[in-house]
Design a protein around this motif. Structure first.
Motif: not given
Length: 223
Positions: A84-96
């Protein structure tokens, strides 16, 4: 056609005495493109969360990619999420982590080789017109750019299923069009099943799709 998601009298909620989804019955097949719509607060995101195990089934049954979501061990949940791949409205990327490493994360988890990972990340970055931002970090990007990175990350490990929660809700027209175009090509060319929660369907997306509508906890398919 193979059934990828099957709900039978599915009940969901965050408290036992407050059901949000009530006695839902539906199927989503492989290679479907499905929009989940409904008023704000109707349970769209709640239903989506149950598909990747972030919310447990209260009553009834839910099968996702052959897994019984009511009796799912941690090991089986990890196995399911690899498909599964999930795309969230608030992105949930790792800022570091830089853009390149953010996209590579699912491939690292799934044991892809370094060479294949690098080639795939470069191809995806080129496809979303962000190859020049490979070494940037999420806080240095616009919201539209971050969402395009989030979708590229969701695609990187070649999942069977992509789940999107309002993927274009806060984006400019350019980024929205790119997101929809990438989802469409992923469905049509790669055969990935796409399930999108949205309050507004794109009017210009020329693709065969199904629509599931949630109103006051009732889940129904609409034409």
């Amino acid at each position: 056609m193979n059934v990828l998601i099957k709900a039978d009298k599915l009940n969901l909620g965050y408290k036992k005495d407050e059901l949000i989804i009530k006695n839902a019955n539906f199927e989503i097949h492989q290679k479907d493109f499905v929009f989940i719509t409904g008023p704000s607060g109707s349970g769209k995101s709640t239903l989506l969360r149950s598909f990747y195990g972030a919310l447990k089934v209260q009553k009834g049954s839910l099968q996702v990619n052959g897994f019984n979501m009511k009796r799912l061990s941690s090991r089986k949940l990890a196995s399911l999420r690899r498909a599964i791949g999930v795309v969230f409205q608030d992105y949930k990327l790792i800022n570091e982590w830089n853009v390149e490493k953010n996209i590579a994360l699912p491939m690292i988890i799934n044991g892809f080789s370094k060479n294949e990972t690098k080639q795939t990340v470069e191809m995806l970055l080129s496809h979303i017109n962000l190859l020049h931002k490979a070494n940037k970090y999420p806080p240095e990007l616009s919201g539209g750019e971050q969402q395009r990175i989030a979708l590229a990350r969701a695609l990187s490990h070649r999942p069977k299923l992509i789940l999107c929660d309002e993927p274009t809700g806060n984006l400019d027209d350019y980024s929205s069009d790119m997101i929809w175009g990438l989802l469409k090509s992923s469905n049509e060319q790669l055969g990935i099943t796409i399930v999108v929660v949205t309050h507004r369907l794109p009017t210009h997306l020329n693709i065969r799709h199904r629509k599931i509508e949630i109103i006051e906890g009732e889940v129904n398919e609409r034409t």
